[in-house]
Design an enzyme around this catalytic site. Structure first.
Site, PDB file in Angstrom:
ATOM      1  N   MET A 116     -11.794  -0.466   2.385  1.00 41.78           N
ATOM      2  CA  MET A 116     -11.440   0.917   2.712  1.00 41.78           C
ATOM      3  C   MET A 116     -12.359   1.908   1.998  1.00 41.78           C
ATOM      4  O   MET A 116     -12.751   2.920   2.573  1.00 41.78           O
ATOM      5  CB  MET A 116      -9.969   1.191   2.369  1.00 41.78           C
ATOM      6  CG  MET A 116      -9.000   0.491   3.297  1.00 41.78           C
ATOM      7  SD  MET A 116      -7.276   0.934   3.027  1.00 41.78           S
ATOM      8  CE  MET A 116      -6.918   0.162   1.461  1.00 41.78           C
ATOM      9  N   MET A 161      -5.842   8.450   2.529  1.00 44.17           N
ATOM     10  CA  MET A 161      -4.643   8.031   1.839  1.00 44.17           C
ATOM     11  C   MET A 161      -3.983   6.950   2.657  1.00 44.17           C
ATOM     12  O   MET A 161      -2.927   7.168   3.216  1.00 44.17           O
ATOM     13  CB  MET A 161      -3.776   9.275   1.639  1.00 44.17           C
ATOM     14  CG  MET A 161      -2.399   9.171   1.056  1.00 44.17           C
ATOM     15  SD  MET A 161      -2.112   7.963  -0.168  1.00 44.17           S
ATOM     16  CE  MET A 161      -0.533   7.421   0.371  1.00 44.17           C
ATOM     17  N   PRO A 162      -4.610   5.793   2.786  1.00 54.39           N
ATOM     18  CA  PRO A 162      -3.947   4.716   3.515  1.00 54.39           C
ATOM     19  C   PRO A 162      -2.711   4.197   2.784  1.00 54.39           C
ATOM     20  O   PRO A 162      -2.700   4.101   1.557  1.00 54.39           O
ATOM     21  CB  PRO A 162      -5.014   3.628   3.591  1.00 54.39           C
ATOM     22  CG  PRO A 162      -6.304   4.333   3.385  1.00 54.39           C
ATOM     23  CD  PRO A 162      -5.989   5.468   2.455  1.00 54.39           C
ATOM     24  N   LEU A 163      -1.693   3.901   3.550  1.00 51.96           N
ATOM     25  CA  LEU A 163      -0.515   3.196   3.060  1.00 51.96           C
ATOM     26  C   LEU A 163      -0.591   1.819   3.701  1.00 51.96           C
ATOM     27  O   LEU A 163      -0.614   1.713   4.935  1.00 51.96           O
ATOM     28  CB  LEU A 163       0.756   3.939   3.474  1.00 51.96           C
ATOM     29  CG  LEU A 163       2.078   3.285   3.104  1.00 51.96           C
ATOM     30  CD1 LEU A 163       2.215   3.143   1.594  1.00 51.96           C
ATOM     31  CD2 LEU A 163       3.224   4.102   3.674  1.00 51.96           C
ATOM     32  N   THR A 194      -1.328   2.633   7.545  1.00 49.79           N
ATOM     33  CA  THR A 194      -0.986   3.958   8.034  1.00 49.79           C
ATOM     34  C   THR A 194      -2.007   4.909   7.424  1.00 49.79           C
ATOM     35  O   THR A 194      -2.167   4.946   6.202  1.00 49.79           O
ATOM     36  CB  THR A 194       0.447   4.350   7.629  1.00 49.79           C
ATOM     37  OG1 THR A 194       1.355   3.354   8.118  1.00 49.79           O
ATOM     38  CG2 THR A 194       0.824   5.708   8.197  1.00 49.79           C
TER      39      THR A 194
END
Length: 126
Positions: free
Chosen positions: A28, A1-3, A72
């Site tokens: 990603m 769950m990249p931000l 993140t």
């Protein structure tokens, strides 16, 4: 769950910015096992007076086309995955929209899985 937060100089067309989103997401998916539809990304554009960078820091020749990318992510990826991600992001953004690898700056911020709330006030991973 990249931000994902991307900062860049103002003035690029919409298609250029969308290509950055698309290239990052594909990189990603390819290297970080990010699931389909896991896209939480922003781009902020800055006038020249509000965008400063080291043009030659660490012996990398950067230009005004520099993009600063901060991801993140959960602290679950190996060093090999991180290196593969950095490489693949630079490759993808070179392909489209044509950003030189020297102008791709990536920073990972790792957090424990319990530090995420994806909505409804819940800690979905915790």
């Amino acid at each position: 769950m990249p931000l994902t937060h991307i900062a860049m100089r103002a003035g690029k067309p919409r298609a250029y910015r969308q290509a950055i989103f698309d290239g990052l997401y594909q990189a990603m998916r390819e290297t970080f096992d990010v699931p389909e539809d896991d896209q939480f990304m922003t781009i902020t554009e800055h006038e020249a007076d509000n965008f400063r960078y080291g043009a030659h820091y660490f012996d990398v020749a950067r230009s005004d086309d520099l993009v600063l990318i901060q991801l993140t992510v959960s602290n679950t990826r190996s060093e090999a995955q991180k290196r593969a991600l950095f490489r693949r992001i630079a490759e993808r953004l070179a392909e489209n929209p044509g950003i030189r690898p020297e102008d791709v700056f990536v920073s990972l911020v790792e957090v424990a899985k319990v530090n995420w709330s994806l909505g409804r006030g819940l800690a979905q991973y915790g």
